[in-house]
Structures are given as C-alpha cells and as structure tokens.
Write a protein that holds these residues in place. Structure first.
Motif, PDB file in Angstrom:
ATOM      1  N   GLU A 111      83.481 -18.438   2.880  1.00  0.00           N
ATOM      2  CA  GLU A 111      82.599 -19.563   3.196  1.00  0.00           C
ATOM      3  C   GLU A 111      83.008 -20.836   2.466  1.00  0.00           C
ATOM      4  O   GLU A 111      82.941 -21.932   3.035  1.00  0.00           O
ATOM      5  N   LYS A 112      83.456 -20.718   1.234  1.00  0.00           N
ATOM      6  CA  LYS A 112      83.776 -21.894   0.431  1.00  0.00           C
ATOM      7  C   LYS A 112      85.021 -22.629   0.944  1.00  0.00           C
ATOM      8  O   LYS A 112      85.017 -23.860   1.094  1.00  0.00           O
ATOM      9  N   HIS A 113      86.079 -21.911   1.215  1.00  0.00           N
ATOM     10  CA  HIS A 113      87.346 -22.545   1.587  1.00  0.00           C
ATOM     11  C   HIS A 113      87.624 -22.499   3.090  1.00  0.00           C
ATOM     12  O   HIS A 113      88.623 -23.053   3.554  1.00  0.00           O
ATOM     13  N   LYS A 114      86.771 -21.812   3.842  1.00  0.00           N
ATOM     14  CA  LYS A 114      86.924 -21.702   5.300  1.00  0.00           C
ATOM     15  C   LYS A 114      88.263 -21.076   5.690  1.00  0.00           C
ATOM     16  O   LYS A 114      88.890 -21.461   6.685  1.00  0.00           O
ATOM     17  N   LEU A 115      88.707 -20.100   4.904  1.00  0.00           N
ATOM     18  CA  LEU A 115      89.967 -19.424   5.178  1.00  0.00           C
ATOM     19  C   LEU A 115      89.713 -17.959   5.541  1.00  0.00           C
ATOM     20  O   LEU A 115      88.793 -17.326   5.016  1.00  0.00           O
ATOM     21  N   ILE A 116      90.537 -17.424   6.430  1.00  0.00           N
ATOM     22  CA  ILE A 116      90.441 -16.018   6.789  1.00  0.00           C
ATOM     23  C   ILE A 116      90.983 -15.175   5.638  1.00  0.00           C
ATOM     24  O   ILE A 116      92.124 -15.362   5.207  1.00  0.00           O
ATOM     25  N   VAL A 117      90.157 -14.286   5.109  1.00  0.00           N
ATOM     26  CA  VAL A 117      90.582 -13.453   3.983  1.00  0.00           C
ATOM     27  C   VAL A 117      90.857 -12.010   4.402  1.00  0.00           C
ATOM     28  O   VAL A 117      91.491 -11.264   3.660  1.00  0.00           O
ATOM     29  N   ALA A 118      90.405 -11.614   5.582  1.00  0.00           N
ATOM     30  CA  ALA A 118      90.664 -10.260   6.075  1.00  0.00           C
ATOM     31  C   ALA A 118      90.586 -10.261   7.598  1.00  0.00           C
ATOM     32  O   ALA A 118      89.793 -11.007   8.182  1.00  0.00           O
ATOM     33  N   SER A 119      91.415  -9.462   8.211  1.00  0.00           N
ATOM     34  CA  SER A 119      91.403  -9.346   9.677  1.00  0.00           C
ATOM     35  C   SER A 119      91.828  -7.945  10.070  1.00  0.00           C
ATOM     36  O   SER A 119      92.544  -7.272   9.333  1.00  0.00           O
ATOM     37  N   GLU A 120      91.370  -7.538  11.225  1.00  0.00           N
ATOM     38  CA  GLU A 120      91.699  -6.193  11.707  1.00  0.00           C
ATOM     39  C   GLU A 120      91.490  -6.142  13.215  1.00  0.00           C
ATOM     40  O   GLU A 120      90.576  -6.779  13.749  1.00  0.00           O
ATOM     41  N   VAL A 121      92.357  -5.420  13.906  1.00  0.00           N
ATOM     42  CA  VAL A 121      92.175  -5.136  15.323  1.00  0.00           C
ATOM     43  C   VAL A 121      91.726  -3.692  15.427  1.00  0.00           C
ATOM     44  O   VAL A 121      92.443  -2.783  15.002  1.00  0.00           O
ATOM     45  N   VAL A 122      90.520  -3.480  15.938  1.00  0.00           N
ATOM     46  CA  VAL A 122      89.969  -2.137  16.018  1.00  0.00           C
ATOM     47  C   VAL A 122      89.892  -1.680  17.463  1.00  0.00           C
ATOM     48  O   VAL A 122      89.890  -2.493  18.384  1.00  0.00           O
ATOM     49  N   ASN A 123      89.843  -0.369  17.657  1.00  0.00           N
ATOM     50  CA  ASN A 123      89.808   0.197  18.999  1.00  0.00           C
ATOM     51  C   ASN A 123      88.401   0.422  19.515  1.00  0.00           C
ATOM     52  O   ASN A 123      88.220   0.841  20.646  1.00  0.00           O
ATOM     53  N   ASP A 124      87.415   0.166  18.682  1.00  0.00           N
ATOM     54  CA  ASP A 124      86.023   0.370  19.073  1.00  0.00           C
ATOM     55  C   ASP A 124      85.509  -0.889  19.766  1.00  0.00           C
ATOM     56  O   ASP A 124      85.629  -1.992  19.232  1.00  0.00           O
ATOM     57  N   GLY A 125      84.929  -0.721  20.953  1.00  0.00           N
ATOM     58  CA  GLY A 125      84.406  -1.871  21.665  1.00  0.00           C
ATOM     59  C   GLY A 125      83.079  -2.357  21.129  1.00  0.00           C
ATOM     60  O   GLY A 125      82.575  -3.397  21.544  1.00  0.00           O
ATOM     61  N   ASN A 126      82.492  -1.619  20.186  1.00  0.00           N
ATOM     62  CA  ASN A 126      81.198  -1.983  19.618  1.00  0.00           C
ATOM     63  C   ASN A 126      81.394  -2.439  18.176  1.00  0.00           C
ATOM     64  O   ASN A 126      82.047  -1.773  17.380  1.00  0.00           O
ATOM     65  N   ASP A 127      80.802  -3.601  17.816  1.00  0.00           N
ATOM     66  CA  ASP A 127      80.961  -4.152  16.470  1.00  0.00           C
ATOM     67  C   ASP A 127      80.007  -3.555  15.443  1.00  0.00           C
ATOM     68  O   ASP A 127      80.115  -3.862  14.257  1.00  0.00           O
ATOM     69  N   SER A 128      79.084  -2.717  15.875  1.00  0.00           N
ATOM     70  CA  SER A 128      78.020  -2.286  14.968  1.00  0.00           C
ATOM     71  C   SER A 128      78.521  -1.465  13.783  1.00  0.00           C
ATOM     72  O   SER A 128      77.823  -1.362  12.775  1.00  0.00           O
ATOM     73  N   GLY A 129      79.724  -0.898  13.886  1.00  0.00           N
ATOM     74  CA  GLY A 129      80.229  -0.096  12.783  1.00  0.00           C
ATOM     75  C   GLY A 129      81.274  -0.792  11.925  1.00  0.00           C
ATOM     76  O   GLY A 129      81.927  -0.142  11.103  1.00  0.00           O
ATOM     77  N   GLN A 130      81.419  -2.111  12.088  1.00  0.00           N
ATOM     78  CA  GLN A 130      82.508  -2.815  11.412  1.00  0.00           C
ATOM     79  C   GLN A 130      82.093  -3.566  10.146  1.00  0.00           C
ATOM     80  O   GLN A 130      82.956  -4.046   9.405  1.00  0.00           O
ATOM     81  N   LEU A 131      80.814  -3.672   9.890  1.00  0.00           N
ATOM     82  CA  LEU A 131      80.339  -4.514   8.786  1.00  0.00           C
ATOM     83  C   LEU A 131      80.940  -4.125   7.438  1.00  0.00           C
ATOM     84  O   LEU A 131      81.540  -4.959   6.751  1.00  0.00           O
ATOM     85  N   TYR A 132      80.799  -2.873   7.056  1.00  0.00           N
ATOM     86  CA  TYR A 132      81.269  -2.497   5.721  1.00  0.00           C
ATOM     87  C   TYR A 132      82.784  -2.568   5.605  1.00  0.00           C
ATOM     88  O   TYR A 132      83.316  -3.018   4.584  1.00  0.00           O
ATOM     89  N   ALA A 133      83.492  -2.131   6.629  1.00  0.00           N
ATOM     90  CA  ALA A 133      84.958  -2.148   6.575  1.00  0.00           C
ATOM     91  C   ALA A 133      85.476  -3.554   6.326  1.00  0.00           C
ATOM     92  O   ALA A 133      86.371  -3.777   5.500  1.00  0.00           O
ATOM     93  N   MET A 134      84.912  -4.541   7.029  1.00  0.00           N
ATOM     94  CA  MET A 134      85.373  -5.917   6.865  1.00  0.00           C
ATOM     95  C   MET A 134      84.909  -6.502   5.537  1.00  0.00           C
ATOM     96  O   MET A 134      85.645  -7.246   4.871  1.00  0.00           O
ATOM     97  N   ALA A 135      83.684  -6.151   5.117  1.00  0.00           N
ATOM     98  CA  ALA A 135      83.182  -6.645   3.829  1.00  0.00           C
ATOM     99  C   ALA A 135      84.022  -6.085   2.688  1.00  0.00           C
ATOM    100  O   ALA A 135      84.367  -6.802   1.734  1.00  0.00           O
ATOM    101  N   ALA A 136      84.371  -4.798   2.765  1.00  0.00           N
ATOM    102  CA  ALA A 136      85.185  -4.181   1.727  1.00  0.00           C
ATOM    103  C   ALA A 136      86.577  -4.797   1.685  1.00  0.00           C
ATOM    104  O   ALA A 136      87.147  -5.019   0.608  1.00  0.00           O
ATOM    105  N   ALA A 137      87.145  -5.081   2.865  1.00  0.00           N
ATOM    106  CA  ALA A 137      88.469  -5.709   2.918  1.00  0.00           C
ATOM    107  C   ALA A 137      88.428  -7.115   2.320  1.00  0.00           C
ATOM    108  O   ALA A 137      89.336  -7.526   1.586  1.00  0.00           O
ATOM    109  N   ALA A 138      87.361  -7.858   2.614  1.00  0.00           N
ATOM    110  CA  ALA A 138      87.217  -9.202   2.051  1.00  0.00           C
ATOM    111  C   ALA A 138      87.019  -9.149   0.548  1.00  0.00           C
ATOM    112  O   ALA A 138      87.583  -9.955  -0.206  1.00  0.00           O
ATOM    113  N   LYS A 139      86.237  -8.190   0.109  1.00  0.00           N
ATOM    114  CA  LYS A 139      85.985  -8.019  -1.322  1.00  0.00           C
ATOM    115  C   LYS A 139      87.280  -7.731  -2.077  1.00  0.00           C
ATOM    116  O   LYS A 139      87.551  -8.288  -3.148  1.00  0.00           O
TER     117      LYS A 139
END
Length: 203
Positions: A111-139
């Motif tokens: 949020e501070k620098h407006k830069l992408i800190v983590a990215s992933e291409v997943v095979n699941d068409g539903n985003d509901s299971g992606q929150l922790y994976a992306m948060a952990a990657a950003a962390k």
C-alpha cells in the motif's frame, strides 16, 4: 484456446463413450467374421456405427481410449479438475456468467509504495482460497513479522481466515454479497431483516 481445455467430468464421459464404441466395434467384427465363416450375409445392425468396422478403426479407438485414460489419470493423480493441452496455466473461468479460457492471476501490492510484492498464477477459478497464500507470500517478501491485508469481497473462506490469524496476518475483507440474485428479482434477502429483541420479532 478454450477448445484445448477439458475437464475431469468431460474426460470421464469421453472414456465411457469410447469404451462403448470399442465394444460395439469388437462385437461387429466378431459378427462379420462369423458371417464370413458361415458364408452367409451378415445380419449385424450397424446403425450406431457410421461405417463398416475394420481392425484399423478399432485400433484407433483403442489408442484414443489409452490417451483419454492417461489424461484422466493425470488429473485424478494431481487433484486437478481441468487439463489444458495448449497452455498449462490456462483454465476455464466463469466471469459475469460467461465461461472463458484464461488465467487466474493473484497479486499482492504494498500500500505504501504501490509496488507488486507477490504474484501467482493459480489453477483455481475461485479466489476464495487465495487470501492466506498471497498474504504469506507478501509477508515473506516484505520481511515482516506481522501484516495487515485488505482484499475484495469474497476473497476468503473460514480456513484462510484461520490461517491468517495463526500467522499474525490481520485480514480485512468485506463479506460477500450473497443476495444479489434475490435483489435482482425484487425479493428480500437475509440482510433485509432486523431482529427486535423487545418484541421478539423480525422486521
């Protein structure tokens, strides 16, 4: 690209159809051989076989069955529901009521620098299971011990929220609007009702 993507269900249906065709061709060949041996015209009903069965056509069907079964075994083995022969990352995704071939790309932005800190291409068409994976990657990318994560409505489920809490990630995600269809029909949803404890009724 969409034509190059198939699902586990379609592969299973195709396999059953191929097995039925193989059985029909094999039976037809046996009947023809028996008729030739008896030197009498064949009385086999080939209405479900478009032309005269031959050993070559039977072999081709068996080869298609082998490939289809291999594809199905591959999906069942890795727990995936779709197979793309043209692009391993592409999947059939439903967006706005339409099914398209595409990618489900996940991004985490600082949020501070407006830069992408983590990215992933997943095979699941539903985003509901992606929150922790992306948060952990950003962390991990930011090298912090605690993290505040904000996401769009519906970008969570109970399991990912528990995982975030256990890993010092404070997640802010608005609840998904589950009554859009009812509202579009002019009907009341659960959120339209409010409980009055004094009179013990709902309004």
């Amino acid at each position: 690209m969409r034509a190059g993507i198939t699902t586990q269900r379609k592969l299973a249906e195709r396999l059953r159809a191929l097995e039925c065709d193989i059985e029909a061709y094999a039976n037809a060949l046996e009947a023809n051989d028996a008729a030739e041996a008896a030197q009498m015209p064949s009385s086999i009903d080939c209405k479900d076989i478009r032309d005269l069965p031959t050993p070559e056509k039977l072999a081709a069907l068996m080869e298609r069955r082998t490939r289809t079964k291999a594809d199905l075994d591959r999906l069942e083995g890795n727990g995936e529901l779709q197979l793309s022969r043209t692009d391993a990352d592409a999947r059939l995704l439903t967006k706005g009521g339409h099914t398209v071939a595409g990618y489900n790309v996940q991004l985490a932005v600082d949020e501070k620098h407006k830069l992408i800190v983590a990215s992933e291409v997943v095979n699941d068409g539903n985003d509901s299971g992606q929150l922790y994976a992306m948060a952990a990657a950003a962390k991990a990318a930011l090298g912090v011990t605690t993290l505040t994560a904000m996401a769009d409505a519906g970008y969570y489920n109970g399991e990912t929220l528990r995982a975030c809490e256990a890993d010092a990630v404070t997640a802010y995600v608005p609840p998904a609007e589950r009554n859009q269809r009812l509202a579009a029909q002019g009907r009341f949803g659960r959120g339209d009702f409010h409980y009055d404890a004094d009179t013990d009724v709902y309004h």
